[in-house]
Every structure is written in C-alpha cells, then in structure tokens.
Design an enzyme around this catalytic site. Structure first.
Site, short mmCIF file in Angstrom:
data_model
loop_
_atom_site.label_atom_id
_atom_site.label_comp_id
_atom_site.label_asym_id
_atom_site.label_seq_id
_atom_site.Cartn_x
_atom_site.Cartn_y
_atom_site.Cartn_z
N TYR A 181 46.72 -122.32 0.79
CA TYR A 181 47.89 -122.01 1.62
C TYR A 181 47.73 -120.64 2.27
CZ TYR A 181 49.64 -119.01 -2.19
OH TYR A 181 49.77 -118.02 -3.15
N CYS A 182 48.39 -120.47 3.40
CA CYS A 182 48.41 -119.20 4.12
C CYS A 182 49.67 -119.16 4.97
CB CYS A 182 47.15 -119.02 4.96
SG CYS A 182 46.84 -120.38 6.11
N THR A 183 49.83 -118.14 5.78
CA THR A 183 51.10 -117.93 6.47
C THR A 183 51.52 -119.12 7.33
OG1 THR A 183 50.60 -115.56 6.55
CG2 THR A 183 52.39 -116.35 7.95
N ILE A 210 52.93 -121.60 4.79
CA ILE A 210 54.10 -121.11 4.05
C ILE A 210 55.35 -121.20 4.92
CG2 ILE A 210 55.10 -119.13 2.85
CD1 ILE A 210 52.14 -118.13 2.50
#
Length: 298
Positions: A181-183, A210
């Site tokens: 996961y990342c922004t 996210i």
C-alpha cells in the site's frame, strides 16, 4: 471560488514524453493550476491544485490522451503548492529500475492484483493474521499513520526499496498474501511488480491506495492514524470512526502529526516535533545538528 487538489497517475507507453510535457505545462498554465507533474516513457504522475472549474477542464482534457484516467479529488488548491513543475524523468516513480518496469496500454505488466477497499477487508477476514500489509512509502510517512500491524521497511527514499527487497529481510513473506500500500496507489504499481520479480508469490495492491481506503472506511477500518501528503498541508485525517494518534514528538514524546525541517540548513531532515520543541529545540535530534543549531543562536 471553490478550489480542489487532483491526484492521478496512468501507466501507458508514451512515445514522445517531451511533447506531452509541453502540452501539460501549457494546459496547466492556461488554467492557473499549480503542482507537480512527472512524465516518462511509462506514463504520467501528477498532483495539481486550483479552482474547481479549472480542475474539471484539466481532467477532461487530460483524459483525451490518457484514457481511462481516474482522478482523486482532495481538499486544497493552488495555494498549497509553491509553483507549477512539469518535468520528463526516466521514471514517474523513482525506484531506480526503469529498465525493469514493463507497461502496455492496460498498465504495468506483472504487477500485484488490485483489490478494492472492501476486498482488502474480505481478504483479512478470510486469511486472518496470514495477511501481511507492506508499506510502500518512506518509513518517515508511517510515523503518523499505517495499516494495523504493517511491515514498514527501513527506507528513506523510494530508491532504497530494491536493496531492501534484495537483502533477504522479507523472504519470510514470499509465500504469504502480501498487501502492498501507498498514498494513492502509484508506488505500489511498481513495487508490487518488483516484488513479483523477486519471488513474492501472492502480491496485492490497494486500488487507489490509502486515499481510497480511507474514503471508504475512514477510521473504522484497518487504517490507523493520519496520512502524510506532499503539499503544504503535510498530513490529512479521515472522517468517521475513532481516530488513533500515532505521531509522537521526537524530543518530548508528546502527540503530534507535524513534521518540521531540521534547523541545520545542511540537514533539513523532516522530523516530528510538537510546537514547543519546534521552537525551543529546532533540530532533528542528531548530535551534530544540535551543535550547529545551538551555535546559530536558535
């Protein structure tokens, strides 16, 4: 006049990145948008802000070339960015592996399986503690927010990930379901493909990152804390549910989500500091930086 920030990316082959760069720069200037756009032979990655009507025109015109293109709308505007920057780079996400990434009109070839937020929760319900959340951001960002029990790699920049993956530290995860996961999702498009190339068997990524997960579940899901963002806001919080404060001042340990640049001009490391310590201490905590800041009279 209502303003917004647009976050977006699209992986697709671009034959002439410079021509796309010139077009995007002219388009943004004509609409009064500010922000940062990166273009490479692999696609486009941007965050721009401005008036709502200008953002709508920008999205419509950009989709004429990059289709389909999904835009995430966030609070803010042009004032959240110091200027407009549109550049051509070898990579739109700087992992340092441009030759390893392969894309076609459908996106990244050989990346992780995309999961919608509700599918992430379903996977955890079905597989339980077997599921590993793997943070695809810089470790600093995870200080104020992350998925519960996530593995946070010891990286300062995106460039550090390849060495981390090749180090063997995470080989224990290779036969487990891994949710990267990342922004907004773009870093995991590349990271998941790098992981698959290195023998991680079951790799997923959160569709929309996210941001999308937080929009769906707020503080009532598997996310906890604040989200680090790359504009003057520095962080944002999701609505709904009970908020969990993760950030702590590096000096006194009090609750804070605010990053401040180290007062040593040669360092400038972003460090979590409460307002009191930011004004009275003003450095990242490194001994050499403390001496330099003290000598400067701060």
């Amino acid at each position: 006049m209502l303003s917004k920030i647009l976050l977006y990316y699209k992986f697709q082959p671009i034959a002439d990145p410079k021509a796309v760069m010139l077009w995007q720069r002219d388009l943004c200037e004509s609409l009064g948008l500010k922000g940062r756009i990166l273009i490479s032979e692999h696609g486009i990655n941007g965050t721009v802000g401005g008036r709502m009507d200008a953002c709508k025109i920008y999205a419509r015109k950009t989709r004429e070339y990059f289709k389909p293109m999904e835009f995430k709308w966030s609070e803010g505007g042009a004032e959240d960015f110091p200027k407009l920057s549109v550049k051509v780079r070898d990579e739109i996400v700087a992992f340092g592996a441009p030759g390893e990434l392969k894309v076609d009109e459908s996106g990244v070839i050989g990346g992780g399986v995309h999961l919608k937020p509700e599918e992430v929760n379903k996977l955890v319900e079905e597989r339980g503690e077997e599921v590993v959340f793997f943070d695809g951001r810089n470790a600093m960002e995870a200080q104020i927010g992350k998925f519960k029990n996530a593995v946070v790699p010891d990286v300062s920049t995106t460039h550090d990930f390849i060495a981390e993956l090749d180090s063997g530290k995470y080989d224990w995860m290779k036969d487990k379901p891994v949710v990267s996961y990342c922004t907004g999702g773009i870093r995991c498009e590349v990271l998941s493909s790098l992981m698959k190339n290195r023998g991680f068997e079951e790799v997923y990524q959160i569709d929309g990152g996210i941001v999308r997960y937080g929009e769906k579940y707020g503080n009532s899901g598997l996310w906890e804390g604040s989200l680090y963002v790359f504009d003057r806001r520095m962080h944002m919080e999701f609505e709904g549910g009970e908020f969990t404060q993760l950030g702590r001042c590096a000096h006194c340990g009090s609750e804070t989500n605010d990053f401040h640049n180290c007062g040593n001009q040669a360092c400038r490391k972003q460090t979590l500091m409460c307002p009191e310590c930011a004004s009275s201490v003003g450095h990242c905590g490194d001994k050499d930086c403390a001496e330099i800041v003290a000598a400067s009279g701060r």
